[in-house]
Every structure is written in C-alpha cells, then in structure tokens.
Design a protein around this motif. Structure first.
Motif, PDB file in Angstrom:
ATOM      1  N   LYS A 113       0.833  -1.212   0.000  1.00 26.01           N
ATOM      2  CA  LYS A 113       0.000   0.000   0.000  1.00 26.01           C
ATOM      3  C   LYS A 113       0.868   1.263   0.000  1.00 26.01           C
ATOM      4  CE  LYS A 113      -3.914  -2.195   0.243  1.00 26.01           C
ATOM      5  NZ  LYS A 113      -4.799  -2.087   1.401  1.00 26.01           N
ATOM      6  N   SER A 149       3.209  -4.479 -13.202  1.00 32.83           N
ATOM      7  CA  SER A 149       1.939  -4.709 -13.892  1.00 32.83           C
ATOM      8  C   SER A 149       2.094  -5.893 -14.841  1.00 32.83           C
ATOM      9  CB  SER A 149       1.542  -3.462 -14.688  1.00 32.83           C
ATOM     10  OG  SER A 149       2.466  -3.238 -15.737  1.00 32.83           O
ATOM     11  N   THR A 196      -4.806   6.826  -7.186  1.00 29.92           N
ATOM     12  CA  THR A 196      -4.511   5.683  -8.049  1.00 29.92           C
ATOM     13  C   THR A 196      -3.243   5.847  -8.876  1.00 29.92           C
ATOM     14  OG1 THR A 196      -5.936   6.654  -9.757  1.00 29.92           O
ATOM     15  CG2 THR A 196      -6.941   5.043  -8.249  1.00 29.92           C
ATOM     16  N   ARG A 229      -2.796   1.830  -9.493  1.00 30.93           N
ATOM     17  CA  ARG A 229      -3.677   0.795  -8.922  1.00 30.93           C
ATOM     18  C   ARG A 229      -5.097   1.115  -9.344  1.00 30.93           C
ATOM     19  NH1 ARG A 229      -3.504   2.194  -2.391  1.00 30.93           N
ATOM     20  NH2 ARG A 229      -4.101   4.408  -2.572  1.00 30.93           N
ATOM     21  N   SER A 230      -5.913   0.111  -9.367  1.00 32.24           N
ATOM     22  CA  SER A 230      -7.284   0.270  -9.847  1.00 32.24           C
ATOM     23  C   SER A 230      -8.191   0.904  -8.811  1.00 32.24           C
ATOM     24  CB  SER A 230      -7.853  -1.083 -10.279  1.00 32.24           C
ATOM     25  OG  SER A 230      -7.818  -2.000  -9.181  1.00 32.24           O
ATOM     26  N   ASP A 233      -8.138   0.437  -2.331  1.00 34.51           N
ATOM     27  CA  ASP A 233      -7.927  -0.748  -1.500  1.00 34.51           C
ATOM     28  C   ASP A 233      -7.085  -1.808  -2.198  1.00 34.51           C
ATOM     29  OD1 ASP A 233      -9.830  -1.280  -3.429  1.00 34.51           O
ATOM     30  OD2 ASP A 233     -11.111  -2.483  -2.123  1.00 34.51           O
ATOM     31  N   GLN A 234      -6.525  -1.496  -3.391  1.00 38.04           N
ATOM     32  CA  GLN A 234      -5.719  -2.438  -4.147  1.00 38.04           C
ATOM     33  C   GLN A 234      -4.226  -2.120  -3.967  1.00 38.04           C
ATOM     34  OE1 GLN A 234      -6.974  -5.129  -5.872  1.00 38.04           O
ATOM     35  NE2 GLN A 234      -8.828  -4.476  -4.784  1.00 38.04           N
ATOM     36  N   TRP A 236      -0.316  -1.306  -4.925  1.00 39.85           N
ATOM     37  CA  TRP A 236       0.348  -0.558  -5.977  1.00 39.85           C
ATOM     38  C   TRP A 236       1.151  -1.514  -6.850  1.00 39.85           C
ATOM     39  CZ3 TRP A 236      -0.574   4.471  -7.020  1.00 39.85           C
ATOM     40  CH2 TRP A 236      -1.094   5.278  -6.000  1.00 39.85           C
ATOM     41  N   ARG A 237       1.264  -1.159  -8.148  1.00 34.23           N
ATOM     42  CA  ARG A 237       2.084  -1.884  -9.091  1.00 34.23           C
ATOM     43  C   ARG A 237       2.833  -0.863  -9.956  1.00 34.23           C
ATOM     44  NH1 ARG A 237       0.601  -5.653  -6.395  1.00 34.23           N
ATOM     45  NH2 ARG A 237      -0.202  -7.674  -7.105  1.00 34.23           N
TER      46      ARG A 237
END
Length: 244
Positions: A113, A149, A196, A229-230, A233-234, A236-237
């Motif tokens: 996160k 990703s 995001t 991130r989408s 709550d997702q 990170w990439r």
C-alpha cells in the motif's frame, strides 16, 4: 786487671753513641723512602696489607670482595617479525571494504500500500542478477513480477528471447553477479500522488562483482518509476519506468 776495667769502661762509654748512630741511620733511611712505600716493621691496624697497591682506573672484576660490580645489561625483547608473504598471494581476492547490501526484499516483506516501498523493491529486484543462476538479464525483471503490472511482466518474457548483451557475456565469463543499491532521488516539482497514481525517482547503482575478486565498472542510473492501482484498497504496481 786495670786494663780489663779500662776496656769495659771505654765500651760502656762508646756503646750509647753507637746505638744512637745506628738509630740515626735507620731513621734517615725511613725518611728518604719514596711516598707510598711501606716499612717491613710497620704493624698494627693502620698498616696497609702486604702486597696492596694504589687504586687504578681499571674496571673492577665481578665477584671479588669489596670490588664494584658493573650494572647488569638490560634484557632485550625480540620484536615480532612479519612472516614473508607467499609469491602467489597476489591472486587472492582483496578483502571486502564494507558489508554487502542486503538482497532485494521479498513480496511478503513489502507494504504493497506504500508506492515508495513497492517502487524501491521493484528496481532493486530488476537489477539484481546472477550469471551462475540466471540465463539473461531479464531474469531479474521476471523475479520482480509481484511488483509489476502484467504488461511489464509480458515485456520481460519477450526480452528474454533476445541475445544477451556484451556486458552480460563479460560478467558471465567471470561467473559474476550484480549488487544493486537504490537511493530516493525525487525532483522538486514532482506531481503529488493521487489515489490511483504515483511517481517515484531512484538513483540506482549497479555493481558487477565475482567471488574470485573480479570487479566490473559500476553503472549509475536514474530510474523514473510510474505506479498505479485500480482502487484505493488495491496494491500498488509499477506500470512503467524510464532510464536516464
């Protein structure tokens, strides 16, 4: 009878003079002796011992009664000597000047996160490879898949089919590996994070090394990392990166 008496009287008269004359001669002989000589008749505590001589500057002999003993020589301590270095020691690897950095963190050790933590783990893993275990330089990027990703992972797989670079071949000839470090290098005016999207910049140093002591030329890179991130709550990439 009178002649005998007269003779004795003359002897009694002359004897004292003879005795006085003998004493005078003896006394005169004693006076004319050089200083320091001894008389055979000298006796008593004050008389010097027979055969004694005047003191001289000659060094005393150790062990004689009443004679001075020279000071003992101070003990000497042998200094340790350095053993000679074998002629073949020049082939030994030099000792490390500092402890090597820790290996790249595993995904379970990274706060997904946190965009800074994710981007740092990604660049360290991507640029850490080992020619004794990896087939090419893309192996590091494939190990960084948990932080990347899907599009970047697919690009690494395609890059693995490309012929290895000259730098990789040289390092492989020494059975070498890379050691990577990353320091934050965000510039002033960097856009702020959104829920995001995020941007991070790292100064990455890649050092080729080998257990034999071989050292390649370190490479310093500035890596501009984009993360996404989408949803909030997702995790990170890393969605992209550029090198400078």
């Amino acid at each position: 009878m009178n002649d005998i008496t007269t003779t004795w009287r003359r002897m009694l008269f002359v004897a004292p003079f003879v005795v006085l004359l003998i004493l005078a001669v003896v006394y005169a002989c004693d006076v004319t002796k050089p200083p320091g000589s001894t008389s055979p008749a000298a006796t008593g505590p004050s008389a010097p011992p027979t055969g004694s001589t005047a003191p001289t500057d000659a060094p005393a002999t150790e062990g004689g009664p009443g004679e001075a003993t020279p000071p003992a020589a101070e003990p000497t301590t042998a200094l340790p000597t350095t053993p000679p270095t074998p002629m073949d020691r020049h082939d030994d690897p030099p000792p490390p000047t500092s402890a090597p950095p820790p290996p790249p963190p595993q995904a379970a050790q990274v706060d997904m996160k946190d965009p800074s933590a994710v981007s740092r783990a990604a660049v360290l893993t991507m640029w850490t490879v080992d020619t004794t275990k990896d087939a090419n330089a893309e192996a590091g990027t494939l190990r960084a898949a948990p932080f990347l990703s899907p599009a970047l992972v697919q690009a690494a797989r395609e890059g693995a089919a490309i012929r290895p670079s000259q730098a990789w071949l040289e390092m492989a000839g020494h059975q070498g590996r890379t050691v990577a470090t990353a320091v934050p290098n965000d510039e002033a005016g960097k856009p702020p994070d959104t829920p995001t999207t995020a941007l991070r910049t790292w100064a990455v140093t890649v050092s080729p090394v080998a257990d034999s002591g071989w050292r390649g030329v370190p490479d310093t890179l500035t890596v501009y990392v984009t993360l996404g991130r989408s949803a909030v709550d997702q995790p990170w990439r890393v969605t992209g990166y550029e090198l400078d």
